[in-house]
Design an enzyme around this catalytic site. Sequence first.
Site, PDB file in Angstrom:
ATOM      1  N   LYS A 179      18.357 -20.556  -6.565  1.00 37.74           N
ATOM      2  CA  LYS A 179      18.998 -20.592  -5.238  1.00 37.74           C
ATOM      3  C   LYS A 179      19.259 -19.212  -4.635  1.00 37.74           C
ATOM      4  CE  LYS A 179      22.231 -23.111  -7.089  1.00 37.74           C
ATOM      5  NZ  LYS A 179      23.319 -24.023  -7.460  1.00 37.74           N
ATOM      6  N   ASP A 214      27.941 -28.222 -11.628  1.00 39.86           N
ATOM      7  CA  ASP A 214      28.476 -28.997 -10.490  1.00 39.86           C
ATOM      8  C   ASP A 214      28.142 -30.492 -10.581  1.00 39.86           C
ATOM      9  OD1 ASP A 214      25.814 -28.388  -9.988  1.00 39.86           O
ATOM     10  OD2 ASP A 214      26.116 -27.713  -7.925  1.00 39.86           O
TER      11      ASP A 214
HETATM   12  C1  BGC Z   1      20.897 -25.228 -10.550  1.00 43.28           C
HETATM   13  C2  BGC Z   1      21.740 -26.338 -11.122  1.00 43.28           C
HETATM   14  C3  BGC Z   1      22.686 -26.888 -10.058  1.00 43.28           C
HETATM   15  C4  BGC Z   1      21.912 -27.257  -8.795  1.00 43.28           C
HETATM   16  C5  BGC Z   1      22.819 -27.776  -7.694  1.00 43.28           C
HETATM   17  C6  BGC Z   1      20.227 -25.664  -9.257  1.00 43.28           C
HETATM   18  O1  BGC Z   1      19.560 -24.601  -8.671  1.00 43.28           O
HETATM   19  O2  BGC Z   1      19.922 -24.803 -11.486  1.00 43.28           O
HETATM   20  O3  BGC Z   1      22.496 -25.902 -12.242  1.00 43.28           O
HETATM   21  O4  BGC Z   1      23.359 -28.002 -10.569  1.00 43.28           O
HETATM   22  O5  BGC Z   1      21.204 -26.136  -8.330  1.00 43.28           O
HETATM   23  O6  BGC Z   1      23.776 -26.864  -7.321  1.00 43.28           O
END
Ligand code: BGC
Length: 480
Positions: A179, A214
Site C-alpha cells: 500500500k 485489521d
Molecule cells: C496488507 C494486509 C491488510 C490489508 C488491508 C494489505 O496490503 O498486506 O495486512 O490487512 O492491506 O488493510
Amino acid sequence: MISALSSRETSVEHLIPQISGTKDQQQAVNQIHDQFNITTEKATSIVEQFIEEMQKGLDHEGATVPMIPSFVTGRPTGDEKGKYLALDLGGTNLRVCEFELKGGGLFTVHQQKYVVAEELKTGEMRHLCDFIADCVDNFVCEYGSDHAQADEHLQLGFTFSFAVNQTDINRGTLMHWTKGFNCSGAINKDVVIMLQDAFMRKNIHVNIAALVNDTVGTLMANAYRHPDTSMGIILGTGTNAAYYEKLTNIKKWRGGEQVFEEMVINMEWGAFDRERRVLPLTMYDNKLDRESINPREQLFEKMMSGMYLGEISRNAILHFVDHRVLFCGLSSPELNKQWGFETSYMSTVVDDNSADLEQVRHILEETLQIPATTLGDRQVVQVICKAVGRRAARLAACGIAGVLAHTKELDNESAVAIDGSVYEFFPHFEKHMMEALEELFGDQATKRIKFSLARDGSGFGAAMIAMMAHKAALAKSKAA
Ligand code: BGC
C-alpha cells in the site's frame, strides 16, 4: 470441481453496454467488456485455485498465500469490560482510540486521526515509530481519560495492517510492505519491539499487549455483537481477510500444547496468484504492476483495492487516448500523472445517471483539465470505471467463496464483516459481489450469507484483543 461450486452450470451473461458515441468508441466498449468481464466459469476456476492456495498456506511456511496464525483463539462474549487503547496504522491515516468496554455489547470511544506524511511512509522505520509514539502521547495527554495511576501502564492493541509473521499475540516480524509504505530498517524486524522502544525512549507508559491485523480486528469487533461472524474482510486502500480455522487444519502450527480448538487466520489474500495462474490480468494491470514499488507482488490486491483501481482505469483511458478513440487523442498533464485518476473519482463517474453525464464531464474537464469531451468520450470513461469496479467486486466474491467453501460455512447462517472505502463507497460493489456469489453457489446458499459494514471495527477489535491478551498474561503470571 467441489460440489458447492457446481450448483450452476451455465454462465450468466453480462450484457455489453451500448453507447451513443462513434463506431470506434462502441468497439472500445466491447473490448473493455471482454477484458474486464469475469465469467462464471472463470470465477469458478479462480475459486478452485484459491482453495488450493489456502490449503498450501495452512500446510507449510513460505506459501504464496501465507495464512498466518494470529494467536487469537477465543471468541468474544460481549461481556468484556475495561479501558484499552488502540492504534491503527495501515490505511490512509493513523488512528489512536481509547475504548471503554462496558459489557452487554456496549462500549464508548474517543478517537483522533493523524495524517502520516508521505516522507514518513518511505523513510526510516525508527522515524515512523517516533512519530507514532508522539501521536499516542499527544492522544493520551489531550484526549485520554485519566484512568491510570502514573506508574501504571496503559494497555494498547496495535493494529498494524501489513503482512506480519506473527510469533505471539504481541510479537511479529514484518514480511513485506504494501500500500505504498516502504520504510527502511523494518523487514524481518519485530514491529512491536520497535514501537515499544520508541515509547520507552520517550518515557510513554504504554504497553503493547497485542499485535493485530485489521482483518482480525474487524472480525473480532463484529463478533462482539454478532457471534455468528465467520470472516473479517478489508476492502479499502488494501485488501485482505481473516477467518476462524480449526487448529487441526493448520498443519504447520508448531505452537505446542493445543488447549483451544480454533484460531483466527490472517490470510494475506492480496498475495494470491503471484504465479499468474488464473487471474485475468490485462495490459492495464501489467502496466500498473510494473510501475509500482512492489512489482510482481500483491496481484490480487492490485486488481481489487482502492489504492489501485483508479490507476487501472487511468491506464485504460490513456490507451484509448493514444488510439485516438478518446478526447480526439489529447490527454492532459493531470491525467498523464501516475495515480492522477483517483479511485474516488470512479465512484462519482459510475454514479452519474444524468443524460449528458455532467459529473463525468466535471471530473474530466475541470478536475483533470481535458480541454473538451463529447458524450461518447464520457460514456467510454464511465464504462471503463464500471468494468474495473465490477471486476474488483467479483474477485472479492471469489475470495469469499473460497473461504466459505473451505470452511463449509455455507451450510450455516454466517455473517461476513467488511470494512473499507471500496466496499463502503464504490457504487453497487456489494450487489456485484452478491451476484457473483449467487452464480457460484446458487441463491439458496447465498441467502445464508449476510454482509455487514463494520466501519472502523479494527480499532475496537484490537482493543478487545489487547484486553484478552492482558488478562491472559496476568493470569499466567499469577499462576507462575
Ligand atoms: C496488507 C494486509 C491488510 C490489508 C488491508 C494489505 O496490503 O498486506 O495486512 O490487512 O492491506 O488493510
